[in-house]
Design an enzyme around this catalytic site. Structure first.
Site, short mmCIF file in Angstrom:
data_model
loop_
_atom_site.label_atom_id
_atom_site.label_comp_id
_atom_site.label_asym_id
_atom_site.label_seq_id
_atom_site.Cartn_x
_atom_site.Cartn_y
_atom_site.Cartn_z
N HIS A 78 81.48 26.96 137.29
CA HIS A 78 82.79 27.47 137.73
C HIS A 78 83.62 27.91 136.53
O HIS A 78 83.61 27.26 135.48
CB HIS A 78 83.53 26.47 138.62
N ASP A 80 86.93 28.28 136.41
CA ASP A 80 88.29 27.74 136.33
C ASP A 80 88.31 26.32 135.75
O ASP A 80 87.29 25.62 135.74
CB ASP A 80 88.97 27.75 137.71
N ASP A 108 84.22 20.21 131.48
CA ASP A 108 84.20 20.63 132.89
C ASP A 108 84.76 22.05 133.01
O ASP A 108 85.95 22.24 133.11
CB ASP A 108 85.03 19.64 133.71
N GLU A 140 86.95 26.45 141.79
CA GLU A 140 86.20 25.25 142.16
C GLU A 140 87.15 24.05 142.23
O GLU A 140 87.08 23.23 143.13
CB GLU A 140 85.09 24.98 141.13
N GLU A 141 88.05 24.01 141.25
CA GLU A 141 88.94 22.84 141.14
C GLU A 141 89.95 22.78 142.28
O GLU A 141 90.60 21.76 142.48
CB GLU A 141 89.68 22.86 139.79
N GLU A 165 77.95 20.65 136.16
CA GLU A 165 79.07 19.71 136.16
C GLU A 165 78.71 18.65 135.14
O GLU A 165 77.53 18.42 134.87
CB GLU A 165 79.25 19.03 137.53
N HIS A 351 89.05 16.53 133.04
CA HIS A 351 90.41 16.56 133.60
C HIS A 351 91.41 15.76 132.75
O HIS A 351 92.53 15.57 133.17
CB HIS A 351 90.44 16.02 135.05
ZN LIG Z 1 83.81 20.98 137.40
#
Ligand SMILES: [Zn+2]
Length: 397
Positions: A78, A80, A108, A140-141, A165, A351
């Protein structure tokens, strides 16, 4: 270009989910075209009216001109990232320290994307016997939105998929789903000294919540031993209701999330709750509950004896596991693929301010992905366990 250099360039492009992702997609499209891949951009407009792009890059196949290329192996990442604290000044400058690469998205999931690009760049695409795709998604997030668009459009078909991931390079062959619903329980306001003139939405919500807690207990019997905990979990994380201490509350709202184990319908919990509401209504006819479902994403599972699982266990040297967080693997499954989740970095670092990917894992990921591509896309017969390509010199990543 090394994986580290690529990662540095990717991190430098701010691709927080709320922003348009054209810049990172243009970068990725350019890289893929330079390698000789065909690219297809699939735009959609997000809920805020911002254009988002999914990108599919694939090697030439007989049906290259068709709407949906068929590939043997798709590597999926992903584009984003989650937002970052403005106080993290180097969020978009990749910094190396003690063998770790710091920057928003490094873990991530730009680390995986950098590894995938590097792996494919090291391969002579003309020698491919079966087609390969790189799939880059948006949002995705925010709830796998880009991947859901790809699945709805059946934008490609893949036999196998590796979804990037951070799993610390452990192949993950199953994942729980993610579901979310908000409940509004109605009542009738009245002076609290005369409750019979009203109906308390909070007392009603309390009865419903007790029923939901019982459902959380009941549903534990539907076990999936490979998960920890081995059952669907429920959480009421938010609640609010009422307007004053001396008013019978007219409304109470709460939010429920649940993470269904694969094999269990994502709607199962909701059906049980609706039955509980129906039971309440038999003795309280005004028991009105509005339910707004925000997410209903089921889990995924690829069989332990799938060739992809076995192969990635062999290449990574680690037994396959499961993940409790949501991934795009179910959407790849909808696109026909046996899927696993795999990538460098630790999900516990994702994150966070100061997220990082270890350099050694990034480089090792390049090696493992190169082997997977060689196995699936170079091998003469996909059913023979070891094709000639697997024994030939791999790229020195
Ligand atoms: Zn991710």
């Amino acid at each position: 270009m090394s994986a580290k250099e690529t990662l540095s360039q990717l991190v430098h492009i701010d691709s927080v989910s709320s922003r348009a992702n054209r810049e990172i997609v243009s970068y990725l499209a350019h890289r893929c075209q330079t390698m000789g891949l065909l690219v297809r951009q699939l735009p959609y407009i997000d809920d805020a009216g911002v254009e988002k792009l999914n990108l599919i890059a694939f090697s030439e196949t007989e049906g290259s001109g068709s709407q949906s290329p068929e590939v043997e192996l798709a590597l999926v990442g992903h584009t984003d990232t989650v937002p970052y604290d403005p106080a993290w000044q180097d969020a978009t400058n990749l910094i190396e320290e003690d063998g770790k690469l710091y920057g928003r998205g490094s873990c991530d999931t730009k680390g995986f994307i950098a590894a995938a690009l590097t792996a494919i760049e090291s391969i002579e695409l003309k020698a491919l016997r079966r087609p390969l795709a790189l799939v880059f998604t948006a949002d995705e997030e925010l709830g796998l939105i880009g991947a859901k668009h790809l699945a709805a459009a059946q934008a490609l078909h893949a036999r196998y998929a590796i979804v990037g991931e951070p799993t610390s390079l452990r192949p993950m062959r199953a994942g729980k789903g993610y579901c979310l619903a908000s409940f509004t329980v109605r009542g009738r306001e009245a002076h609290s000294a005369y409750p019979s003139f009203g109906a308390s939405a909070i007392f009603r919500a309390a009865r419903l919540l007790t029923a939901i807690e019982n459902i959380a207990g009941e549903i534990r019997s539907d076990q999936h031993a490979d998960f920890d905990p081995p059952f669907t979990t429920l959480n009421v994380g938010l609640i609010q209701g009422g307007t004053a201490k001396n008013i019978t509350p007219g409304e109470c709202q709460f939010t429920l999330e649940w993470r269904p184990v694969p094999g269990q319908e994502s709607s199962r919990v909701l059906e049980l709750i609706k039955s509980a509401i129906a039971r309440e209504q038999t003795h309280d006819q005004d028991f009105v509950v509005e339910i707004e479902v925000g997410r209903k994403d089921g889990g995924f599972e690829t069989a332990p004896d799938s060739s992809l699982v076995r192969l990635m266990e062999e290449f990574s040297g680690r037994p396959a596991g499961t993940v409790a967080f949501g991934t795009e693997a179910p959407q790849l499954h909808e696109l026909g693929a046996e899927a696993i989740v795999f990538g460098p970095g630790d999900i516990r670092e994702a994150h966070r301010t100061g997220e990082f990917v270890p350099v050694a894992e990034l480089d090792r990921c390049v090696e493992i992905l190169s082997k997977a591509v060689r196995h699936y896309c170079f091998q003469e017969s996909r059913d023979s366990p070891e094709g000639p390509a697997l024994n030939s010199d791999g790229p020195s990543a």
